[in-house]
Design an enzyme around this catalytic site. Structure first.
Site, short mmCIF file in Angstrom:
data_model
loop_
_atom_site.label_atom_id
_atom_site.label_comp_id
_atom_site.label_asym_id
_atom_site.label_seq_id
_atom_site.Cartn_x
_atom_site.Cartn_y
_atom_site.Cartn_z
N TRP A 43 4.94 5.81 1.87
CA TRP A 43 3.49 5.64 1.84
C TRP A 43 2.80 6.33 3.02
CZ3 TRP A 43 7.16 1.90 1.18
CH2 TRP A 43 7.58 1.21 2.32
N ARG A 44 3.57 6.68 4.05
CA ARG A 44 2.99 7.40 5.18
C ARG A 44 2.89 8.90 4.92
NH1 ARG A 44 6.13 4.31 10.18
NH2 ARG A 44 4.75 2.48 10.25
N GLU A 56 0.98 -2.04 1.31
CA GLU A 56 0.67 -3.20 2.14
C GLU A 56 0.83 -4.51 1.37
OE1 GLU A 56 0.41 -3.41 5.22
OE2 GLU A 56 0.12 -1.34 5.81
N GLN A 61 5.75 -10.36 3.10
CA GLN A 61 6.93 -11.21 2.86
C GLN A 61 8.16 -10.44 2.40
OE1 GLN A 61 6.47 -14.38 3.67
NE2 GLN A 61 4.25 -14.30 3.83
N LEU A 99 9.91 -9.02 -6.38
CA LEU A 99 9.12 -9.03 -5.15
C LEU A 99 8.54 -10.41 -4.85
CD1 LEU A 99 7.19 -5.64 -5.39
CD2 LEU A 99 8.78 -6.31 -3.59
N GLY A 100 8.41 -11.25 -5.87
CA GLY A 100 7.89 -12.60 -5.67
C GLY A 100 6.38 -12.61 -5.46
N TYR A 101 5.84 -13.82 -5.28
CA TYR A 101 4.40 -14.00 -5.03
C TYR A 101 3.59 -13.19 -6.05
CZ TYR A 101 6.10 -15.84 -0.61
OH TYR A 101 6.76 -16.58 0.36
N TYR A 139 -6.76 -8.12 6.99
CA TYR A 139 -5.68 -7.23 7.40
C TYR A 139 -5.55 -6.04 6.45
CZ TYR A 139 -1.15 -5.11 7.65
OH TYR A 139 -0.16 -4.16 7.70
N ASP A 157 -1.90 -8.30 11.57
CA ASP A 157 -0.96 -9.14 10.84
C ASP A 157 -0.07 -9.86 11.83
OD1 ASP A 157 0.72 -7.16 11.81
OD2 ASP A 157 1.60 -6.65 9.87
N CYS A 224 12.90 -4.56 24.87
CA CYS A 224 11.95 -4.09 25.88
C CYS A 224 12.30 -2.73 26.44
CB CYS A 224 11.82 -5.12 27.00
SG CYS A 224 11.20 -6.73 26.45
#
Length: 376
Positions: A43-44, A56, A61, A99-101, A139, A157, A224
């Site tokens: 997608w980039r 997005e 999730q 993918l769910g949801y 978002y 996000d 870090c």
């Protein structure tokens, strides 16, 4: 005041409950880091508004690597907003299977229909108009607006909140809506101050997301040594990386017991469509009963439908975790006489190829879908 009390006062003064804008130097360092080494993602490579939107929503999730094949399949069949608006719902849910949801993709279709009617099948280029579309929150609107259109808007996000909380040593609870709003306001000001870069908002937002996904990671110590702004991180200086961000304590999930029946008639298996309301609304499932049944109880249940099971096999137990519920399942593989099919009018008997092609069965039943291989 003694030295100890002065030190304690100084330490307390460094704890924040409200986010502040990042310095321009920090923001520029993040953008430079992103430009030099970000992940190459599908997608980039072509960040149109539609592509950003689809990615997005899918990435909510779901891990990036898991999303890639879904993204390619979805765009292969629905290459634009108008195609999304016009596809039948059963086909849409099948494309989303795994993918769910599922309400996410239903809301996408609602938004696609609005855009087809009002904007000629195009995404509007205004943040406010994007935000007004069904299923799009601040978002996603910020991501589309900044990445696809170069709008000076923030995209906040969970990854971004974690990064910001650690950079600023901020104790604000990131599960509170007002915390996200404060973060959006702070980062909007950061973006406004970045006047020396051309359309920096999209790359800045993606830099914050990338840092949270790859370096300032959840569920473990941040990397870090790889962070381009580690020397500016207040939580690192105070050894508070693992304490931040602050979140609400999660309530325990409700346990629901279920019995799942794989009812086979010849080369076909029974499925039924769930109600249009509630969990997994409108999707197909293997017949199930609330509670755990013994094998004898399952046989008695089937006989009440008019069926005469020829063979019953107990399957291994399975579990599926939703956000607030856990299904603990027992399963039985039941083979019927082929003449019994018409007696079970409430169920639809379909072949394995039909399930693969047409019927969206949620991943909640994934442990039992493998038994479809037995169908000839």
């Amino acid at each position: 005041m003694g030295k100890k009390n002065m030190a304690e006062t100084d330490e307390l003064s460094q704890l924040h409950t409200v986010y502040e804008p990042l310095s321009v130097d920090t923001a520029v360092a993040l953008v430079d880091w992103y430009r030099k080494g970000h992940r190459e993602l599908p997608w980039r490579s072509d960040p149109t508004a539609y592509h950003v939107w689809v990615s997005e929503i899918m990435l909510q999730q779901t891990r990036v690597e898991a999303v890639k094949p879904y993204y390619a399949r979805f765009l292969g069949e629905l290459p634009d907003i108008r195609a999304l608006a016009e596809t039948p719902e059963d086909r849409l849910l099948k494309l989303w299977e795994g993918l769910g949801y599922y309400n996410r993709v239903r809301n996408m279709q609602k938004a696609a229909k609005v855009m087809t009617e009002r904007y000629g099948g195009q995404m509007p280029a205004s943040y406010e108009e994007i935000l007004a579309l069904p299923g799009i929150g601040s978002y996603t609107a910020g991501a589309i607006g900044s990445i696809a259109f170069g709008l000076p808007v923030a995209a906040v996000d969970g990854n971004v909140l974690r990064v910001l909380s650690r950079l600023e040593n901020c104790d604000a609870n990131i599960d509170e809506p007002r915390t996200k709003k404060q973060a959006e306001q702070a980062l909007m000001e950061t973006i406004r101050q970045m006047t020396d870069a051309a359309d920096p908002s999209g790359e800045f937002n993606q830099a914050m997301m990338e840092l949270g996904a790859m370096v300032c990671v959840p569920n473990g110590m941040a990397r870090c040594d790889l962070c381009p702004v580690a020397d500016r991180c207040a939580a690192r200086r105070r050894d508070r990386i693992m304490e931040l961000p602050v979140r609400k304590e999660k309530r325990p999930r409700r346990i629901e017991k279920k019995t799942i029946l794989l009812v086979v008639n010849g080369s076909r298996i029974a499925v039924n469509k769930r109600d249009q309301n509630g969990l997994l609304a409108g999707l197909y499932e293997f017949p199930g009963i609330e509670g755990w049944m013994t094998e004898q109880e399952a046989v008695a249940f089937l006989e009440k439908t008019g069926a005469q099971p020829l063979h019953v096999e107990t399957l291994p137990p399975a579990k599926h975790v939703f956000s607030h519920i856990e299904w603990h399942m027992k399963g039985y593989y039941v083979r019927l006489a082929e003449t019994e099919q018409d007696a079970l009018a409430d169920w639809l008997f379909v072949g394995k190829e039909e399930i693969d092609r047409k019927y969206a069965i949620p991943s909640a039943f994934g442990a039992y879908k493998e038994y479809l291989a037995r169908l000839k």
